[in-house]
Design an enzyme around this catalytic site. Structure first.
Site, PDB file in Angstrom:
ATOM      1  N   ALA A 193       0.841  -1.196   0.000  1.00  0.00           N
ATOM      2  CA  ALA A 193       0.000   0.000   0.000  1.00  0.00           C
ATOM      3  C   ALA A 193       0.874   1.243   0.000  1.00  0.00           C
ATOM      4  O   ALA A 193       1.974   1.248   0.558  1.00  0.00           O
ATOM      5  CB  ALA A 193      -0.925   0.004   1.213  1.00  0.00           C
ATOM      6  N   ASP A 194       0.386   2.280  -0.632  1.00  0.00           N
ATOM      7  CA  ASP A 194       1.090   3.560  -0.610  1.00  0.00           C
ATOM      8  C   ASP A 194       0.073   4.679  -0.779  1.00  0.00           C
ATOM      9  O   ASP A 194      -1.030   4.462  -1.301  1.00  0.00           O
ATOM     10  CB  ASP A 194       2.142   3.643  -1.718  1.00  0.00           C
ATOM     11  CG  ASP A 194       3.082   4.816  -1.508  1.00  0.00           C
ATOM     12  OD1 ASP A 194       3.951   4.718  -0.619  1.00  0.00           O
ATOM     13  OD2 ASP A 194       2.935   5.835  -2.196  1.00  0.00           O
ATOM     14  N   GLN A 195       0.467   5.857  -0.318  1.00  0.00           N
ATOM     15  CA  GLN A 195      -0.417   7.018  -0.417  1.00  0.00           C
ATOM     16  C   GLN A 195       0.394   8.248  -0.793  1.00  0.00           C
ATOM     17  O   GLN A 195       1.471   8.478  -0.242  1.00  0.00           O
ATOM     18  CB  GLN A 195      -1.124   7.253   0.912  1.00  0.00           C
ATOM     19  CG  GLN A 195      -2.166   8.365   0.877  1.00  0.00           C
ATOM     20  CD  GLN A 195      -2.815   8.554   2.238  1.00  0.00           C
ATOM     21  OE1 GLN A 195      -2.181   9.021   3.172  1.00  0.00           O
ATOM     22  NE2 GLN A 195      -4.079   8.162   2.354  1.00  0.00           N
TER      23      GLN A 195
END
EC number: 3.6.1.9
Length: 202
Positions: A78-80
């Site tokens: 996951a990344d943001q």
């Protein structure tokens, strides 16, 4: 009857407490194994500029890195990224940079691009990017200082210098988007994928 039908727990390629809490609250068993990557270096070399594309790339790279060390396991990356207009923000390096980011975001609307990727044996099985729109209220330098005094070093743990699941909620006038997306792990598309793979009973 149990909720999770997988032969082993999901592997979460992240040390984010917010992401771990989301999976725990959703009843998904997992093992957290953070990916040791130079995220800024990967983004720079990629030549990508769109925040959603960068988030998608980093989510996939994190999952692939951990997958390569744990064959057969289902790995979630996951990344943001945060975008203010055409500008992308990174996690602030220190309190001064966090204050600068908050001054730039104050009184304006920005976007959070949250990406997930599910990988097994180096093969990406699922990927998704979801956007949340955040309107930060106008903030004085004094208010920013009070906020940073209260949150301490956690201001450097999240892009934009805030964590909306904590005291960061005081900074906003409006929040438009799924709660899990804002916290950096869009749960609804993930759960849909897990159901499609017959890994959930619900």
């Amino acid at each position: 009857m149990t909720l999770w039908l997988g032969p082993q727990p999901l592997v979460l390629a992240s040390q984010s407490r917010a992401r771990q809490a989301l999976l725990t609250n959703a009843g998904i068993p997992f093992e957290a194994i953070p990916a040791k990557l130079d995220e800024r270096g990967i983004a720079r070399v990629s030549g990508l500029s769109a925040p959603g594309d960068i988030a998608a790339l980093l989510a996939q790279e994190k999952a692939a890195f951990v997958s390569n060390h744990h064959p057969g396991r289902l790995v979630l990356g996951a990344d943001q990224t945060l975008a203010l207009g055409a500008r992308e923000f990174n996690k602030p390096a220190d309190r001064n940079e966090a204050a600068k980011q908050l001054r730039e975001l104050a009184g304006r609307r920005h976007e959070l691009h949250s990406a997930i990727a599910v990988v097994r044996n180096g093969i990406t099985l699922f990927a998704e990017v979801v956007i949340a729109r955040m309107t930060m209220r106008p903030l004085s330098d004094e208010e920013i200082a009070v906020y940073l005094d209260e949150v301490g070093d956690t201001a450097t743990c999240s892009v934009g210098g805030y964590q909306v699941e904590g005291l960061g909620v005081h900074l906003f006038d409006g929040i438009h988007g799924d709660h899990s997306t804002i916290l950096g792990l869009p749960l609804l598309p993930l759960l849909g994928f897990l159901r499609s793979q017959k890994l959930l009973t619900l």
